[in-house]
Design a protein around this motif. Sequence first.
Motif, PDB file in Angstrom:
ATOM      1  N   ILE A   5       0.879  -1.170   0.000  1.00 19.95           N
ATOM      2  CA  ILE A   5       0.000   0.000   0.000  1.00 19.95           C
ATOM      3  C   ILE A   5       0.914   1.217   0.000  1.00 19.95           C
ATOM      4  N   LEU A   6       0.925   1.956  -1.108  1.00 17.80           N
ATOM      5  CA  LEU A   6       1.819   3.096  -1.269  1.00 17.80           C
ATOM      6  C   LEU A   6       1.054   4.386  -1.004  1.00 17.80           C
ATOM      7  N   CYS A   7       1.557   5.192  -0.074  1.00 17.64           N
ATOM      8  CA  CYS A   7       0.877   6.435   0.316  1.00 17.64           C
ATOM      9  C   CYS A   7       1.801   7.629   0.128  1.00 17.64           C
ATOM     10  N   ASN A   8       1.351   8.613  -0.636  1.00 17.35           N
ATOM     11  CA  ASN A   8       2.110   9.834  -0.866  1.00 17.35           C
ATOM     12  C   ASN A   8       1.809  10.836   0.249  1.00 17.35           C
ATOM     13  N   ALA A   9       2.878  11.417   0.842  1.00 15.83           N
ATOM     14  CA  ALA A   9       2.687  12.311   1.997  1.00 15.83           C
ATOM     15  C   ALA A   9       3.026  13.767   1.694  1.00 15.83           C
ATOM     16  N   ASP A  10       3.427  14.066   0.450  1.00 13.03           N
ATOM     17  CA  ASP A  10       3.667  15.460   0.020  1.00 13.03           C
ATOM     18  C   ASP A  10       4.707  16.196   0.861  1.00 13.03           C
ATOM     19  N   LYS A  11       5.621  15.470   1.488  1.00 13.18           N
ATOM     20  CA  LYS A  11       6.664  16.077   2.326  1.00 13.18           C
ATOM     21  C   LYS A  11       6.086  16.961   3.427  1.00 13.18           C
ATOM     22  N   ARG A  12       4.902  16.594   3.932  1.00 14.16           N
ATOM     23  CA  ARG A  12       4.271  17.358   5.017  1.00 14.16           C
ATOM     24  C   ARG A  12       4.193  16.466   6.249  1.00 14.16           C
ATOM     25  N   LYS A  13       4.788  16.947   7.341  1.00 11.13           N
ATOM     26  CA  LYS A  13       4.886  16.133   8.545  1.00 11.13           C
ATOM     27  C   LYS A  13       3.519  15.691   9.045  1.00 11.13           C
TER      28      LYS A  13
END
Length: 334
Positions: A94-102
Amino acid sequence: MTVTIYDVAREAGVSMATVSRVVNNNPNVKPQTRKKVFEAIERLGYRPNAVARGLASKKTTTVGVVIPDISNQIFAEVARGIEDIANMYHYNIILCNADKRKEKEIRVINTLLEKQVDGLLFMGGTVTEEHVQAFRTASVPIVLCATTDEQEAIPSVDINHEDAAYDAVTNLIQNGHKRIAMISGPLQDQSNGYARYQGYVRALEEAGISLNEDYVRIGNYRYESGVDMMKYFLELSERPTAVFGATDEMAIGAIHAIQDAGLKVPEDLSVISVDNIRMASMVRPQLTTVAQPMYDIGAVSMRLLTKLMKKEPVDNARVILPHEIIKRESVAQV
């Protein structure tokens, strides 16, 4: 209507326990019975319920991966390494993108843990105390991929970013450069931005070159910040003869800013960086860079995680992979 294990058992004329053993590849089933069950599964179009199987076995054969920027070529290559090894060991991703936001990273970590993943890979972001606290609540193994925590307490796979930067800047010094600028990443990013800055400083100190604060500017790892920071250097009364970009993207931005100003690389300014993304060999002149083995970082991270999930012996929970300078056309002697 949804086909159930009961329907398959009735169709094949066997017990539900037998169907379960066949679906889970239990060897204690006669070949003739196994054939009957598979024929019934095919006729009915039965798909085993992964959620139910996970509840029964307390394993979901699923791994959560937190990626900081899915559009970044570096992380895409890491993800490919993860996926290939996951397939080899029969794990789903399951791949989740976090947009470089903590805040989003913490939320995604908690969401994946709530989904009962068997393990978690945290890729390439800054590991703060809030991240560590979220990891502490996990009952499954966690591996840091292309990053490390400050205490080096969490299993991780990465390169030595300080040494990579040191080697890049040393290459410029060996080519006669003394006025060397750096387009750095954020210094609060300990495992990447700050480490590469430290490598830059160490190379200058060992060569007896004084650090000039005008020659250091902070970017955000992306192309546009490389363009902007290079424009600043070009306006200095004594501009640098070489620039070290903390990432290829920023270095490529620097090359284009130099060319837009009517100057040439490497005749007027040399440029070197770290990463070795595909674009490094496509830009003209081709970019000299320190290569990270990104696919290997992903593959080794996933293999380390499989060992931890299966409780296999692990000789080294903190893996440092080698880097190398790829010499191309963007560095000249002075």
